[in-house]
Design an enzyme around this catalytic site. Sequence first.
Site, short mmCIF file in Angstrom:
data_model
loop_
_atom_site.label_atom_id
_atom_site.label_comp_id
_atom_site.label_asym_id
_atom_site.label_seq_id
_atom_site.Cartn_x
_atom_site.Cartn_y
_atom_site.Cartn_z
N THR A 163 0.86 -1.18 0.00
CA THR A 163 0.00 0.00 0.00
C THR A 163 0.89 1.23 0.00
O THR A 163 1.69 1.42 0.92
CB THR A 163 -0.92 0.03 1.24
OG1 THR A 163 -1.71 -1.15 1.25
CG2 THR A 163 -1.83 1.24 1.23
N HIS A 197 7.56 11.76 -3.77
CA HIS A 197 8.03 10.40 -3.48
C HIS A 197 6.98 9.36 -3.90
O HIS A 197 7.31 8.31 -4.45
CB HIS A 197 8.36 10.27 -1.98
CG HIS A 197 8.87 8.93 -1.58
ND1 HIS A 197 10.14 8.51 -1.89
CD2 HIS A 197 8.28 7.91 -0.90
CE1 HIS A 197 10.32 7.28 -1.42
NE2 HIS A 197 9.20 6.90 -0.81
N ARG A 226 -10.67 -0.67 0.19
CA ARG A 226 -10.23 -1.72 -0.73
C ARG A 226 -9.80 -3.01 -0.02
O ARG A 226 -9.26 -3.91 -0.65
CB ARG A 226 -9.10 -1.17 -1.60
CG ARG A 226 -9.64 -0.19 -2.62
CD ARG A 226 -8.60 0.78 -3.15
NE ARG A 226 -9.19 1.64 -4.17
CZ ARG A 226 -9.95 2.71 -3.93
NH1 ARG A 226 -10.25 3.06 -2.69
NH2 ARG A 226 -10.44 3.42 -4.92
#
Length: 159
Positions: free
Chosen positions: A85, A93, A132
Amino acid sequence: MATQGNTTLHKGIPQIGDAFVVIVKTEWNAHIVDKLEDGAIKVLSQQGARYQTLVVPGAVEIAFAVKAFAQKSAQKADAFITLGTVIKGDTPHFDYVCKAVTEGNTALNLTLDVPVIFGVLTVNDEEQAIERIGGAQGHKGEEAAITALKMIALNQSIQ
């Protein structure tokens, strides 16, 4: 993975009893990634597949672990599932990590003779990640395992 996506994915899941899947997951955001892994393991176990999990520090290291296992392990994997994740922050970044992980996964799919399933969440915030792992957007760990099994079946049908 912005929407619930493929509503037929859960239909016709092949049961491949001798399948061996390697899950490569990150330590970062473990409270989310572990739930992705739980979902993948649930599906693999229900379908009679064997699995092994490798843990890497971060998402960029996933490709190395997949390649190293594919090249060096005595056990041949029928598929790899990559889980992580990456949550957007205030710096670029996020963009670099997402690009590196995506390109690494793609390169592995083009060079290995087994599928590498992309189960890395790339989200704007933690809430989107939680949606999710069993929320409004389904369970992406389960979906990754289903995809792996379907791709193993496809790969076996081609050989």
